[in-house]
Design a protein around this motif. Structure first.
Motif: not given
Length: 200
Positions: A92-94, A138-145, A191-193
């Motif tokens: 899940s973590r991207l 999406s359902s991903l727990d992503w963070a964009s840095l 940081h989430h989504r």
């Protein structure tokens, strides 16, 4: 110790993330378009390949670019493949290497819309935003840095610290310090989504 898959590990951000994660004792696998040394081959637009590579990993860091492709096609295709592949793999973590241009400045104006900001690569900026839109859905727990401004090519040193801040074209951060932020979002996700900018 975490198992971290780094996609785009031959690039400067990806290579720095591999080095930082290994320095912390993580089990790291680096992926690039072609195999070389410790890097294995993987096409980031191939959801099946991503699913196979990511299976059993705790998180994925992705910093990708393809100068030979239309960014308007490449980045959305990459985002779709990451979503499909990681969901299939049960990861899940991207942590995504984003772009300063699409971050808001202190007054809320996107950096790419501020006066004097280069407009020649606007299609590239919008392609990055299109990728984020796919992550949002999406359902991903992503963070964009992303750097709040740009990478510091004159001083590549690792100071080991950074802060989250609004976009500012004058700000700089080294790849090494940017990698600290990337791996922190695996070790201690804060940081989430959401998309954030970091500066030294």
């Amino acid at each position: 110790m975490s198992k971290i898959l780094v996609i785009g590990a031959r690039g400067r951000a990806g290579a720095a993330a591999v080095a930082e994660a290994r320095e912390r004792g993580h089990d790291v696998l680096g992926v690039a378009r072609t195999a070389e040394g410790e890097l294995i081959a993987g096409d980031v637009t191939d959801a099946g390949r991503i699913a196979g590579l990511a299976a059993g990993y705790d998180a994925v860091i992705a910093g990708v670019y393809d100068g030979g492709s239309d960014p308007g096609e490449f980045f959305p295709a990459t985002a779709r493949a990451l979503v499909e592949g990681l969901e299939k793999a049960g990861v899940s973590r991207l942590v995504w290497v984003g772009l300063a241009s699409i971050l808001p400045t202190a007054d809320g104006t996107l950096l790419m819309d501020t006066g004097g900001y280069p407009t020649g690569y606007r299609s590239f900026f919008l392609a990055h935003q299109a990728a984020l839109d796919i992550f949002v859905a999406s359902s991903l727990d992503w963070a964009s840095l992303a750097p709040t401004g740009d990478f510091n090519h004159a001083d590549p040193s690792r100071k080991g610290s950074y802060r989250v801040a609004p976009a500012d074209a004058q700000d700089l951060i080294s790849y090494a310090d940017f990698a600290v932020a990337l791996v922190d979002e695996v070790d201690h996700p804060e940081h989430h989504r959401e998309a954030i900018g970091v500066v030294a």
